[in-house]
Design a protein around this motif. Structure first.
Motif, PDB file in Angstrom:
ATOM      1  N   CYS A 128       3.000  -2.862   1.151  1.00 20.38           N
ATOM      2  CA  CYS A 128       3.481  -4.306   0.696  1.00 20.38           C
ATOM      3  C   CYS A 128       4.792  -4.360  -0.055  1.00 20.38           C
ATOM      4  CB  CYS A 128       2.616  -4.789  -0.663  1.00 20.38           C
ATOM      5  SG  CYS A 128       0.750  -5.107   0.115  1.00 20.38           S
ATOM      6  N   VAL A 129       5.365  -3.407  -0.743  1.00 20.68           N
ATOM      7  CA  VAL A 129       6.749  -3.361  -1.320  1.00 20.68           C
ATOM      8  C   VAL A 129       7.692  -3.244  -0.258  1.00 20.68           C
ATOM      9  CG1 VAL A 129       8.228  -1.908  -2.659  1.00 20.68           C
ATOM     10  CG2 VAL A 129       5.938  -2.798  -3.659  1.00 20.68           C
ATOM     11  N   ALA A 130       7.248  -2.195   0.836  1.00 20.94           N
ATOM     12  CA  ALA A 130       8.277  -2.005   1.801  1.00 20.94           C
ATOM     13  C   ALA A 130       8.461  -3.388   2.728  1.00 20.94           C
ATOM     14  CB  ALA A 130       7.685  -0.663   2.660  1.00 20.94           C
ATOM     15  N   PHE A 131       7.301  -3.726   2.853  1.00 19.00           N
ATOM     16  CA  PHE A 131       7.159  -5.083   3.789  1.00 19.00           C
ATOM     17  C   PHE A 131       8.270  -6.067   3.192  1.00 19.00           C
ATOM     18  CE2 PHE A 131       5.224  -8.982   5.759  1.00 19.00           C
ATOM     19  CZ  PHE A 131       5.694  -8.619   6.964  1.00 19.00           C
ATOM     20  N   ALA A 132       7.825  -6.360   1.976  1.00 22.45           N
ATOM     21  CA  ALA A 132       8.526  -7.461   1.103  1.00 22.45           C
ATOM     22  C   ALA A 132      10.086  -7.236   1.112  1.00 22.45           C
ATOM     23  CB  ALA A 132       8.159  -7.499  -0.335  1.00 22.45           C
ATOM     24  N   LEU A 133      10.448  -5.726   0.915  1.00 22.09           N
ATOM     25  CA  LEU A 133      11.787  -5.333   0.826  1.00 22.09           C
ATOM     26  C   LEU A 133      12.635  -5.754   2.391  1.00 22.09           C
ATOM     27  CD1 LEU A 133      11.948  -2.398  -1.321  1.00 22.09           C
ATOM     28  CD2 LEU A 133      12.843  -4.354  -1.861  1.00 22.09           C
ATOM     29  N   LEU A 134      11.607  -5.499   3.248  1.00 26.57           N
ATOM     30  CA  LEU A 134      12.045  -5.811   4.915  1.00 26.57           C
ATOM     31  C   LEU A 134      12.483  -7.165   5.258  1.00 26.57           C
ATOM     32  CD1 LEU A 134      12.673  -4.244   7.528  1.00 26.57           C
ATOM     33  CD2 LEU A 134      10.528  -4.781   8.244  1.00 26.57           C
ATOM     34  N   LEU A 135      11.649  -7.815   4.670  1.00 29.08           N
ATOM     35  CA  LEU A 135      11.790  -9.642   4.783  1.00 29.08           C
ATOM     36  C   LEU A 135      13.012  -9.856   3.864  1.00 29.08           C
ATOM     37  CD1 LEU A 135       8.170 -10.901   4.411  1.00 29.08           C
ATOM     38  CD2 LEU A 135       9.451  -9.971   6.506  1.00 29.08           C
TER      39      LEU A 135
END
Length: 325
Positions: A128-135
């Motif tokens: 979730c954190v990685a996906f949010a940072l990617l966005l």
């Protein structure tokens, strides 16, 4: 810091006493011992003698809080509250209405619950954190828009759908993983792959969207603009500044989730046949075994209070500017 921690522990003890008392009152206000006897024996047409015998076998034939027929201290100790609820404060869960040791069941079922909850929690947080940072890294692009749409779609679907769809596709059609079940040891990995993936996917939408909002709020502050003006790469800005300064709300959610790690998932454990505390609680509710349900409510309260105290303490680690006097 020590004074703050001790004060919070004292508050926690007082809250536990209040939760224990309130839970006892609510349970026995909804279902009297006579109602419990009828539910356990089966049906409303039960003889009074059978009800009294059932209550005497389980200690429910005593008064709730005050026994006027006893002498001295026994007026308070020879009661259902003292026998059933006071031992919970020393973590003596007693026996279920069927006569089984609840403490032994909790100890034996905590392992399967942790085996499912720990990888789901840790991998889910990382994803979730990685996906949010990617966005946030691709803010304003088509990838960011598509990611937000995916998050909205994921959080709009019931978690039960992921379980049923996952079992149908990966277990029944593709036969990659077992449909349900659990074994001890490393052989349990093949039984845990599907529920872990389902748990991560079902929580990805809401958590990633929440983290994205946090990171965007931090990314718009002055210190981030200053870091960019100094020539730092965007990846360095995100990881060194944005992620670090957004740790407080992340810690609040992650550390407070400790009770869920031990208590297990009610739905996932039941559908995937994992003998954890979640399925144990569901079975107790279906069997109308209120001794087990009261013990699980109390255990959940203890773990939740511990999680909140750990969250407060972790704030000082994540942000040295915070000091509790």
């Amino acid at each position: 810091m020590m004074r703050y921690t001790l004060r919070r522990l004292l508050y926690g003890v007082l809250i536990l006493i209040g939760v224990n008392l309130l839970t006892f009152v609510l349970f026995f206000a909804v279902n009297t011992p006579d109602d419990m006897a009828r539910l356990s024996i089966g049906g409303q047409r039960v003889s009074p003698a059978a009800i009294e015998r059932w209550k005497a076998e389980r200690g429910y034939d005593k008064p709730l809080f005050f026994n006027a027929s006893s002498q001295g201290v026994k007026k308070w100790t020879d009661t259902i509250f003292y026998d059933r609820s006071v031992p919970l404060l020393r973590f003596d869960f007693g026996f279920s209405d069927q006569g089984r040791d609840i403490g032994h069941e909790v100890a034996s079922r905590m392992g399967p619950s942790l085996a499912l909850a720990l990888p789901t929690f840790l991998l889910g947080l990382l994803v979730c954190v990685a996906f949010a940072l990617l966005l946030v890294f691709f803010k304003g692009t088509r990838l960011d828009f598509a990611g937000v749409v995916v998050c909205v779609v994921l959080l709009s679907i019931s978690g039960l759908f992921y379980i049923i769809a996952g079992q149908w596709l990966f277990a029944k059609i593709l036969r990659w993983v077992p449909f349900s079940g659990f074994v001890d040891g490393w052989s349990s990995v093949r039984f845990l792959i599907l529920p872990v993936v389902v748990g991560i996917l079902s929580g990805l939408g809401s958590q990633a969207r929440f983290y994205r909002t946090l990171f965007l709020e931090e990314a718009g502050k002055d210190y981030v603009r200053t870091a960019r003006a100094k020539g730092l790469r965007e990846s360095a800005v995100l990881f060194r500044h944005v992620l670090r300064n957004a740790m407080l709300p992340i810690l609040t959610g992650t550390v407070s989730a400790i009770p869920l790690l031990f208590m297990g998932s009610l739905i996932s454990e039941s559908f995937f046949g994992i003998p954890g505390l979640g399925s144990y609680t569901i079975d107790a509710i279906n069997a109308q075994d209120f001794s087990i349900v009261r013990a699980m409510v109390f255990l959940g309260s203890v773990l939740y209070i511990i999680g909140l105290i750990l969250a407060d303490i972790s704030y000082t680690i994540a942000d040295p500017r915070i000091r509790f006097e």
